[in-house]
Design an enzyme around this catalytic site. Structure first.
Site, PDB file in Angstrom:
ATOM      1  N   LYS A 458       0.852  -1.183   0.000  1.00 13.08           N
ATOM      2  CA  LYS A 458       0.000   0.000   0.000  1.00 13.08           C
ATOM      3  C   LYS A 458       0.895   1.242   0.000  1.00 13.08           C
ATOM      4  O   LYS A 458       1.814   1.350   0.814  1.00 13.08           O
ATOM      5  CB  LYS A 458      -0.888  -0.021   1.247  1.00 13.08           C
ATOM      6  CG  LYS A 458      -1.959   1.040   1.304  1.00 13.08           C
ATOM      7  CD  LYS A 458      -2.824   0.821   2.559  1.00 13.08           C
ATOM      8  CE  LYS A 458      -3.916   1.880   2.651  1.00 13.08           C
ATOM      9  NZ  LYS A 458      -4.712   1.695   3.896  1.00 13.08           N
ATOM     10  N   HIS A 460      -0.118   4.419   0.376  1.00 16.91           N
ATOM     11  CA  HIS A 460      -0.686   5.560   1.098  1.00 16.91           C
ATOM     12  C   HIS A 460      -1.072   5.097   2.507  1.00 16.91           C
ATOM     13  O   HIS A 460      -0.943   3.914   2.838  1.00 16.91           O
ATOM     14  CB  HIS A 460      -1.924   6.098   0.380  1.00 16.91           C
ATOM     15  CG  HIS A 460      -3.021   5.091   0.217  1.00 16.91           C
ATOM     16  ND1 HIS A 460      -2.991   4.112  -0.756  1.00 16.91           N
ATOM     17  CD2 HIS A 460      -4.161   4.898   0.934  1.00 16.91           C
ATOM     18  CE1 HIS A 460      -4.087   3.365  -0.660  1.00 16.91           C
ATOM     19  NE2 HIS A 460      -4.804   3.808   0.356  1.00 16.91           N
TER      20      HIS A 460
END
Length: 572
Positions: A458, A460
């Protein structure tokens, strides 16, 4: 002159201890002899736990019947008067007593529901109910008292006094204030009485305190050990004058049937002569077979199973009580049989394993038939953990994992788990790891961290592929459903080592326990354990499946034959 303690019955201006607002109770069974009870004259001279043991043996029962006249079950309007509530509660209990007394070792009225009737008639109604119980059947007042000095003495007088009190034979107590809070209930003029001490109760919140570790034992283990110590202290202070030789202990334990592990530990800590009251079977989800396996003493006795709602809500309380008594007796017979033949020898099946197989079959997770596996083998059974897809199934699955872990080498000699974090590899392992972490805490008071990984990083938010508790420098248990080739487990092991974690074990649901090939003597599970040098724990393996089929009436010899032949050909 001391003030009257709670529930002392001083109905001023009255001499018969009954309220003038309702008619006197029927006289046919007011603590009078009944055809099914033990010799009443002798029972009057017995100590409480001698009464329990004698009654249990005479009617071949371990059933304790709770009398809980909850106001919601009395079918009264919200505007009902105290007199109406009192009479409805009495009739509610009287109906149960009349129907079930041939099967009850004792009755356990819960004082709280009577106190809720009202300040004027609540205790009077409870005494009416006690008087309606046939002579020879012990009365255990569920009051859970816990205080010291003159206050404890007043509580004891309120519970036991035959003239102005509740005329109980035994009580439930909280032992957390020590011996002096218990002493007045089992010494002096009450030396023939008895008490069950709250040890490890059936509610999940009991883990908050009772499962806390004190030096090398939990608080509930300490309480279990104190029952003998305090019973001996009571005997030395006030010798038992009854005919029982030697005198039975004056104290028992309350340990929830919802926690078989705690039951087993409590039984071991308290010894064979202590009676255990094991609430939680039925409405609270306790497993009767597992509770009997864990809590019965070597003679298949020493444990009472209290049931209230299961009987009070039945259309035929008599039939339900008989059914429950017979069910308990069937469970205790099975326990004794399994102990005699050494059930935990190779191929044996533990209660949690039996339960796991049964609900796996019910959910369609485990099926028998003819299934072609990825390896090309034709297997007589197939296991698909993805079909654990309901709340109840997932709840039971988590409990099964937790029970298997706590029965394994992942627990050290002091009873502590050898891991700090449960890791669930994506994707199936994520939900499994969460279930296991929650079940370890709810069932055993073991509070560990939980973490999992993403298959895609991921970029973010918190970023990365790892979510949950930090695993750096921590001991980690990997949880998955099965090990087929072992690739996913090896990848997880490598990932954990890379971040500085220490993998210490693997827990899976099913170990097929079969060779990777006819030329390779090891199974995939054995290969993982060997190569990674960590234990692999399973809820069940092929030997337990085979053992289950031997004793199950639901599957014919053909199914057992196919599984046996498959194990003979491919099993390790």
């Amino acid at each position: 002159h001391h003030p009257s303690p709670p529930c002392m019955i001083h109905d001023h201006g009255m001499t018969d201890r009954r309220s003038s607002h309702f008619p006197p109770p029927p006289t046919e069974i007011l603590r009078n002899p009944c055809t099914n009870s033990i010799n009443q004259n002798n029972s009057r001279n017995m100590s409480f736990f001698h009464q329990i043991a004698t009654r249990s043996q005479s009617i071949n029962s371990l059933l304790c019947i709770g009398l809980d006249p909850h106001l919601k079950e009395l079918n009264l309007s919200q505007s009902s008067s105290e007199e109406e509530r009192a009479e409805a509660a009495y009739q509610f209990c009287k109906r149960i007593i009349d129907a079930t007394h041939p099967h009850a070792v004792c009755y356990k009225p819960n004082a709280a529901f009577f106190e809720a009737i009202g300040a004027k008639l609540g205790c009077i109604t409870l005494r009416r109910v006690v008087d309606a119980i046939p002579e020879g059947i012990p009365v255990l007042l569920d009051v859970k008292r816990g205080d010291i000095g003159s206050t404890a003495a007043a509580y004891a007088e309120a519970c036991y006094d035959e003239t102005d009190g509740l005329k109980g034979d035994g009580v439930t107590l909280s032992p957390l204030m020590g011996w002096d809070s218990v002493q007045p209930f089992v010494t002096g003029k009450y030396s023939n009485k008895g008490a069950f001490l709250l040890c490890k109760t059936s509610n999940p919140g009991s883990n908050d305190l009772l499962a806390l570790t004190l030096q090398n034992e939990t608080l509930f283990e300490k309480i279990a050990k104190l029952t003998n110590e305090w019973s001996q202290k009571a005997e030395s202070e006030s010798p038992d004058s009854s005919s029982a030789t030697p005198s039975p202990p004056r104290l028992g334990l309350v340990v929830g049937a919802t926690d078989p592990h705690a039951l087993s530990v409590a039984r071991k800590s308290a010894g064979q002569s202590i009676w255990i009251l094991a609430p939680g079977v039925g409405a609270q989800g306790g497993d009767l077979d597992a509770a009997c396996q864990a809590g019965l003493n070597d003679e298949g006795s020493g444990m009472l199973v209290p049931v209230s709602r299961g009987i009070s809500r039945a259309s035929d309380p008599a039939a339900e009580a008989l059914k429950l008594k017979d069910g308990i007796n069937a469970a205790r017979t099975a326990v004794l049989h399994n102990r005699e033949k050494g059930e935990k020898s190779d191929g044996g099946i533990a209660p949690y394993q039996k339960e796991f197989l049964e609900f796996s079959l019910k959910e369609g997770v485990l099926k028998f038939g003819s299934f072609v596996l990825k390896s090309g083998r034709t297997s007589p059974y197939f296991f698909n953990a993805g079909l654990f897809s309901s709340g109840s199934a997932l709840f039971k699955l988590g409990k099964s994992y937790a029970a298997a872990i706590m029965a394994s080498e992942l627990v050290d000699k002091d009873g502590k788990v050898t891991f700090d974090v449960v890791f669930g590899p994506a994707y199936k392992g994520i939900s499994l790891g969460a279930l296991v972490t929650a079940a370890l805490y709810s069932d055993f008071g073991v509070d560990t961290g939980f973490a999992y990984n993403r298959k895609e990083a991921k970029d973010h938010g918190e970023g990365g592929i790892l979510v949950g508790a930090s695993m750096a420098q921590k001991r980690v248990l990997i949880v998955d459903d099965v090990i087929t080739a072992g690739t996913a487990i090896r990848e997880s092991h490598q990932l954990l080592q890379k971040i500085g974690a220490k993998p210490v074990g693997v827990a899976i649901a099913l170990d097929r326990a079969e060779k990777r090939s006819l030329e390779d003597p090891l199974s995939a599970v054995q290969a993982v354990a060997r190569d990674l040098e960590i234990p692999v724990v399973s809820i069940v393996a092929l030997p337990q499946l085979q053992e289950y089929l031997k004793s199950s009436p639901d599957y014919d010899e053909d199914v057992l034959k196919l599984v046996t032949e498959y194990r003979s050909k491919y099993g390790v």
